[in-house]
Design an enzyme around this catalytic site. Structure first.
Site, PDB file in Angstrom:
ATOM      1  N   SER A  72     -10.838  18.603   4.101  1.00  0.00           N
ATOM      2  CA  SER A  72      -9.852  18.072   3.172  1.00  0.00           C
ATOM      3  C   SER A  72     -10.404  18.107   1.762  1.00  0.00           C
ATOM      4  CB  SER A  72      -9.495  16.643   3.555  1.00  0.00           C
ATOM      5  OG  SER A  72     -10.615  15.806   3.345  1.00  0.00           O
ATOM      6  N   LYS A  73      -9.612  17.605   0.852  1.00  0.00           N
ATOM      7  CA  LYS A  73      -9.983  17.694  -0.564  1.00  0.00           C
ATOM      8  C   LYS A  73     -11.367  17.130  -0.858  1.00  0.00           C
ATOM      9  CE  LYS A  73      -6.145  17.284   0.671  1.00  0.00           C
ATOM     10  NZ  LYS A  73      -5.830  16.540   1.869  1.00  0.00           N
ATOM     11  N   ARG A  74     -11.717  16.080  -0.112  1.00  0.00           N
ATOM     12  CA  ARG A  74     -12.982  15.453  -0.466  1.00  0.00           C
ATOM     13  C   ARG A  74     -14.200  16.272  -0.074  1.00  0.00           C
ATOM     14  NH1 ARG A  74     -14.467  12.791   4.061  1.00  0.00           N
ATOM     15  NH2 ARG A  74     -12.904  13.027   5.678  1.00  0.00           N
ATOM     16  N   HIS A  75     -13.983  17.417   0.569  1.00  0.00           N
ATOM     17  CA  HIS A  75     -15.123  18.251   0.898  1.00  0.00           C
ATOM     18  C   HIS A  75     -15.448  19.257  -0.196  1.00  0.00           C
ATOM     19  CE1 HIS A  75     -14.053  16.863   5.004  1.00  0.00           C
ATOM     20  NE2 HIS A  75     -15.339  16.702   5.009  1.00  0.00           N
ATOM     21  N   GLY A  76     -14.846  19.054  -1.365  1.00  0.00           N
ATOM     22  CA  GLY A  76     -15.202  19.922  -2.480  1.00  0.00           C
ATOM     23  C   GLY A  76     -14.519  21.274  -2.436  1.00  0.00           C
TER      24      GLY A  76
END
Length: 523
Positions: A263-267
């Site tokens: 998801s987005k939080r994985h950069g």
RNA sequence: GGCCCCUUAGUCUAGUGGUCAGGACGCAUGGUUCUCAGCCAUGAAUCAGGGGUUCGACUCCCCUAGGGGCUACCA
């Protein structure tokens, strides 16, 4: 005379689709799904459809829609039917297909396979809470199931908010065969009367996807694993509507570094990011193909053509895969190595130009790559080493070839060879500290500058000869000249062959930078 | 809570009853060399755990554990 066996082409053609919802950028998971569909279509001579699933009116945006198309184009995944190119089964955007859903919904109601429900979201929420407390399976209790059509119609006329639910048969099971997973079945008792049409009149995902896939004659539904649990519900809809159930292939998820769903939080998960970083689309496609699929135990570098030849849904893995940036970079480097010199120059040229390393008046006919091959690379730098007749292109060729395999990411090109094009290139302070601050350095650089300035013919052989001769004369290792020289000329400790650097820099710049560095070193 | 899926080195994978468990990235060491990259060579590292079935299990069955998904008027 030739006899042509006529077959109903629409019957046998393989039709696949990628159906993103425009609620964010195209991420690697979606791209991989799109890629597998595309590969399957191209391999089988089938049709690849792009459909936009925007039934979530709140989250869908125009920007996302455009971003997804941009990402697909960058990857080179062209679609045969879609919102922008049309096709025989449009519209290809769900918000424009409202009548279709309602037509099919009406059939379901007529057949008693769906019913209107007037339960309020509040009641449903309470119900869930209660079921949770009692540790019961969470499902709709069927309160409105028994309402007669007349009663329902009356409520609708009165303006009561309502939704449409599927009437799940109490007995039996839904089964389907998945190309990746094998046989899959779910008892109807596990399912409940799920929602078909929301109170805003829009279809839910499960309903819309079936109506669309069926009406678009999709033969193979290739999508993420996260949809497999919903497939039994969809099978029910296909059957209730009398549509042919397609074949399914559920792809394993792609995970982030923490093994959670990407998801987005994985950069760096956005395809845009890889495009910005100047990765090669072919490399991205190659790596994405490898996330969940393999050909055999030896080959993992594939051209686009090789992929379309060799791809097979049967060899898709069941295991979720983690996206590994190191491997991605490696694949990218391998693809870059395989490029022709002309292609490499074109790519490097674009990056340098974008980053302002190449002046605007530097003109190259990039529309005609054949021209590039014709450039006699060695010509412009003979003689005194000053560029001749503004043939910067020949010089670029030589610089890129001198760079060799050092360039892994195109984005790094300015860092590698920026000093050839600008005088205010980046300088590594540590390099200066270790190589230029010693007492004996200024004299050495001055002498080197003098010697090189005296050269009439500035080619690699002669330059090397001069440098080594000077080292002998001064009774020092050649490295004692080379290392400080490299820092003086390039600003860092890493560069291609130093003699080539000197030649490509030209006599004027070389001498100028050596003297300048000598001056700095003295302080 | 219920249902379902997945499990080979740090990562991606090959493998389907008998293999020294193969490859790749990454990592380490050495060689080439003016640096780095590259290239070459070498090396460390794996069948989640426990029960079965079998002459023999990575491979088949069961259990456990871990991870994931679905269970929304999200897709």
């Amino acid at each position: 005379m030739i006899t042509i066996m006529t077959t109903d082409s629409s019957k046998n053609t393989i039709r696949v689709r990628f159906a993103p919802s425009p609620t964010g950028h195209l991420h690697v998971g979606g791209a991989r799904t799109a890629l597998y569909n595309w590969l399957y279509a191209r391999k089988t001579g089938g049709v690849f459809v792009l459909r936009i699933e925007d039934t979530d009116a709140q989250r869908s945006t125009r920007e996302s829609y455009e971003g997804i198309l941009r990402g697909m184009r960058w990857l080179g995944l062209d679609w045969d039917e879609g919102p922008d190119v049309g096709g025989d089964y449009g519209p290809y955007i769900q918000s424009a297909r409202g009548v279709l859903y309602h037509t099919d919904a009406a059939r379901l109601i007529e057949d008693g396979k769906a019913y209107h429900c007037f339960c309020t979201p509040e009641r449903l929420e309470e119900l869930r809470l209660e079921q949770k407390e009692k540790r019961l399976p969470i499902k709709y209790d069927g309160l409105c199931r028994g309402l007669s059509v007349e009663e329902a119609d009356e409520k609708i006329k009165a303006g009561d908010p309502h939704i449409l639910r599927f009437r799940m048969p109490e007995e039996g099971e839904a089964r389907f065969r998945d190309i990746v997973r094998g046989d899959f079945k779910t008892a109807n008792t596990e399912l409940d009367d799920f929602v078909l049409i929301k109170s805003d009149g829009l279809p839910t995902y499960n309903f819309a996807v079936v109506v669309d896939d069926a009406r678009m004659k999709i033969s193979h539904v290739i999508r993420g694993d996260d949809h497999i649990s919903n497939t039994p519900r969809q099978v029910h809809i296909y059957l209730a509507l009398g549509y042919k159930v397609p074949k399914f292939a559920h792809l394993p998820m792609i995970l982030g570094g923490d093994r959670a769903r990407l998801s987005k939080r994985h950069g760096a998960v956005s395809i845009d990011w890889y495009a910005d970083q100047q990765y090669l689309p072919d490399a991205m496609v190659n790596y994405l193909a490898l996330l969940g699929w393999s050909f055999d135990d030896k080959q993992e570098l594939f051209s686009r053509k090789a992929l379309t030849d060799k791809f097979s849904l049967k060899k898709v893995s069941k295991n979720p895969a983690m996206f590994d940036n190191d491997k991605m970079e490696y694949i990218n480097a391998e693809h870059f190595k395989k490029l022709t010199p002309a292609q490499k120059v074109m790519h490097v040229y674009h990056v340098l130009k974008d980053e302002g390393y190449i002046p605007g008046d530097f003109h190259v006919d990039l529309e005609n790559p054949v021209d590039l091959k014709l450039v006699p690379g060695t010509e412009p730098l003979t003689g005194n080493g000053e560029k001749s007749g503004g043939d910067e292109l020949g010089r670029l060729f030589l610089i890129v070839s001198a760079l060799g395999n050092r360039l892994k990411l195109l984005k790094d090109a300015p860092g590698h060879i920026g000093y050839f094009f600008k005088d205010d290139y980046e300088v590594d302070d540590n390099a200066v500290e270790t190589h230029l601050t010693r007492r004996e350095v200024p004299e050495r650089l001055e002498k080197l500058a003098d010697k090189l300035a005296g050269l009439n013919y500035f080619d690699r052989e002669r330059v090397e000869e001069v440098v080594r001769a000077l080292a002998d004369e001064m009774e020092i290792e050649a490295g004692e000249l080379i290392h400080p020289g490299r820092v003086a000329l390039t600003g860092g400790t890493v560069s291609p062959d130093i003699f080539q650097v000197i030649v490509l820099l030209g006599k004027g710049k070389t001498v100028e930078r050596l003297r300048k560095a000598a001056g700095i070193a003295k302080q």
